[in-house]
Scaffold this active site. Structure first.
Site, PDB file in Angstrom:
ATOM      1  N   CYS A 194     -12.172   3.367  -9.274  1.00  0.00           N
ATOM      2  CA  CYS A 194     -11.917   1.964  -9.586  1.00  0.00           C
ATOM      3  C   CYS A 194     -12.012   1.090  -8.326  1.00  0.00           C
ATOM      4  O   CYS A 194     -13.109   0.888  -7.825  1.00  0.00           O
ATOM      5  CB  CYS A 194     -10.593   1.816 -10.327  1.00  0.00           C
ATOM      6  SG  CYS A 194     -10.573   0.337 -11.366  1.00  0.00           S
ATOM      7  N   HIS A 229     -11.044   5.334 -14.887  1.00  0.00           N
ATOM      8  CA  HIS A 229     -10.025   6.277 -14.400  1.00  0.00           C
ATOM      9  C   HIS A 229     -10.164   7.636 -15.080  1.00  0.00           C
ATOM     10  O   HIS A 229      -9.475   7.891 -16.075  1.00  0.00           O
ATOM     11  CB  HIS A 229      -8.631   5.718 -14.678  1.00  0.00           C
ATOM     12  CG  HIS A 229      -8.294   4.525 -13.854  1.00  0.00           C
ATOM     13  ND1 HIS A 229      -7.760   4.625 -12.589  1.00  0.00           N
ATOM     14  CD2 HIS A 229      -8.430   3.208 -14.093  1.00  0.00           C
ATOM     15  CE1 HIS A 229      -7.570   3.420 -12.091  1.00  0.00           C
ATOM     16  NE2 HIS A 229      -7.976   2.536 -12.994  1.00  0.00           N
ATOM     17  N   GLU A 281      -9.033  10.344 -14.224  1.00  0.00           N
ATOM     18  CA  GLU A 281      -7.798  11.139 -14.105  1.00  0.00           C
ATOM     19  C   GLU A 281      -6.925  11.036 -15.342  1.00  0.00           C
ATOM     20  O   GLU A 281      -6.121  11.928 -15.619  1.00  0.00           O
ATOM     21  CB  GLU A 281      -7.015  10.712 -12.855  1.00  0.00           C
ATOM     22  CG  GLU A 281      -6.341   9.341 -12.898  1.00  0.00           C
ATOM     23  CD  GLU A 281      -7.238   8.190 -12.469  1.00  0.00           C
ATOM     24  OE1 GLU A 281      -8.476   8.376 -12.467  1.00  0.00           O
ATOM     25  OE2 GLU A 281      -6.717   7.107 -12.149  1.00  0.00           O
TER      26      GLU A 281
END
Ligand code: GLN
Length: 543
Positions: free
Chosen positions: A379, A505, A507
């Site tokens: 990001c 993102h 993750e």
């Protein structure tokens, strides 16, 4: 089958790991073939976690449908197959907001609006609504028993037991075993905190006692006696090396057996071999890698919870131990680049908001690019990679971002025209799952083994398309795009072993049992880098 409820409360102190406990219970019940869902009820007044300071509250977890929620929802999704939505996290603020709106709309037909019954009823309704389809809904009440703030939520779950009965509801309370002097275990705080719950009308069925060492049987018996629970329902919540060991530890303690017994459910023994394999990979790595984690909130690891975990998952995928070396981007601004980044096998530049520390992040990108250290920009990290490349390679010397220098002609990162002039910080973010098309033949498409992906976003600024010809000419590959609005999603560099940035993102979707491919690949590349360095050193020594 009607949904059954497990309510999780905490006592003695905050931070005992209700989230991880709930997530682990979910994993065990899923292992028994049940469909689980989760809910987190937060006592604070903020309407959501989106505006909360990550230093204070830890990361904001973003759901697929774009809600900004408590980080416990991240634990729930990581430990299970549940896909949560904005309906799975409610705050006191939201409950009041919805009651007040109804009142303004005249829905209460002139009655006096009160905490009991209106607020409590609204809470009960939300719990019912969001857990409809599950076999078991695990509902966590934030805060600590005895707090003024959490009282209405506790009253709501007390009533839910009354409504649904004993076989359909279960109260699990987390407490802390206190150690004094020469390590003697003290149970009094546990007794008091159960006493507090009983005052409110809640008799816990199961106690999970956080403790450094397992409690001897006589301690369990004592707690059971004074709290009115069965001795076998006093469960050791032992401190373990990794949160991913918790499901197996709870299972050994017989927790899932007790839960299905109390809820009168018939299921087989849980299938936990994947968890056992994951823990084994984590505990017995074949080698290690060191990742420099460059961020702004690095003193507060909770602020990057999902990212920390995803990197560990990348390690699990490769049977490698991942050492995270946190680097404060502001320190890099003071010229301490090599001191912090030398010795890193991979460099990750994290997400973030605001100007502070951005120049340090740009320096970290430059170091990784020039020294061919595997680089992963998430990001804001990707945005900084674009700026670095624009300044130092694509001859846009004053390249910047609208977040740092508003109204500047060389903002390669900026707001989209439709976002300009919108007041305040709410409502202008790109949040939640968006699709991206990956370019054939790129590193990222080969990692995903697919050209169509959906990943979660939480950002306001975008790469400005008018600079793309210049960036591409200089060698930056725009490897992924969100087609509908023609937005840049991912970038990479060809003449570098592993240099990748993504606007989203990844993750948020990584799990210990299913590590995200980008993190698995980043850790593998970092390990190769480490090995090549070691080989180079060895060959110099031989000469
Ligand atoms: N601050 C940047 C933006 O709003 C990046 C956000 C992030 O890193 N999540 O676009």
């Amino acid at each position: 089958m009607k949904t059954k409820f497990i309510f999780i409360t905490g006592g003695v102190v905050s931070g005992l790991g209700k989230g991880i406990s709930g997530a682990s219970i979910g994993a065990l019940l899923e292992g028994r073939g049940l469909h689980v869902s989760f809910m987190k009820l937060d006592p604070y007044i903020n309407v959501d976690a989106g505006t909360m300071n990550p230093f204070q509250h830890g990361e904001v977890f973003v759901t697929e449908d774009g809600a900004e929620t408590d980080l416990d929802l991240g634990h729930y999704e990581r430990f299970t197959n549940a896909v949560l939505t904005r309906k799975n996290n409610f705050t006191t603020g939201q409950i009041y907001d919805s009651v007040i709106r109804k009142e303004r709309a005249g829905e209460y037909l002139g009655s006096t609006i009160q905490v009991v019954p209106h607020i409590i009823d609204e809470m009960k309704e939300k719990v019912r609504e969001s857990t409809e389809k599950a076999d078991v809904a695990i509902v966590e009440i934030g805060g600590t028993a005895g707090d003024i703030e959490s009282l209405p939520f506790l009253e709501a779950i007390r009533q839910l037991r009354h409504d649904y009965g004993r076989e359909n509801t279960l109260f699990i309370h987390l407490t802390l075993i206190v150690y004094v002097g020469n390590g003697e275990m003290k149970t009094k705080p546990t007794q008091h905190s159960v006493g507090k719950l009983r005052e409110i009308g809640i008799q816990p069925d199961i106690l999970i006692c956080r403790t450094k060492d397992p409690m001897p049987q006589e301690i369990k018996k004592k707690i059971a006696m004074f709290t009115n629970v069965e001795t076998e329902a006093v469960i050791n919540g032992i401190d373990v090396g990794s949160v991913y060991e918790v499901p197996l530890m709870f299972h050994q303690e017989g927790l899932d057996d007790k839960i299905v017994e109390y809820l009168n459910m018939w299921t087989g023994r849980p299938k936990l071999h994947e968890w056992a394999e994951t823990v084994d990979r984590f505990r017995n790595p074949v080698a290690e890698v060191t990742i420099a984690f460059v961020g702004k909130y690095v003193q507060h690891e909770d602020a990057y919870e999902s990212l920390n975990e995803a990197l560990i998952h990348g390690g699990i995928a490769n049977r490698l131990r991942v050492n995270l070396q946190y680097v404060d981007s502001e320190e890099l601004e003071q010229g301490k680049i090599s001191q912090f980044l030398e010795g890193a096998d991979g460099i990750l530049v994290a997400h973030g908001f605001g100007e502070r520390g951005t120049e340090g992040k740009i320096e970290a990108v430059k170091y990784a690019r020039i020294n061919e250290v595997p680089f992963f920009g998430i990001c804001l990290g990707m945005q900084m990679a674009v700026i670095e490349f624009a300044r130092n390679v694509a001859q846009i010397p004053n390249a910047s971002s609208g977040e740092i220098t508003p109204d500047h002609s060389e903002n390669v990162i900026d707001l989209m025209p439709e976002q300009e002039g919108v007041e305040g910080t709410g409502g202008t973010m790109r949040l939640g799952g968006y699709s991206a098309k990956l370019k054939k033949g790129t590193l990222i498409a080969s990692i995903y083994e697919s050209e169509d992906i959906v990943e979660r976003h939480r950002h306001r600024y975008e790469v400005m398309n008018r600079f793309l010809p210049q960036l591409e000419k200089a060698g930056m590959v725009i490897s992924g795009r969100h087609s509908e609005r023609d937005l840049v999603e991912t970038i990479e560099l060809n003449d570098h072993p592993w240099f990748l940035g993504c606007q989203y993102h990844p993750e948020l979707k990584s799990k210990p049992l299913k590590p995200h491919p980008l993190f698995a690949s980043f850790i593998a590349a970092s390990y190769s880098f480490r090995q090549s360095l070691q080989q180079a050193v060895a060959s110099v020594e031989k000469d």
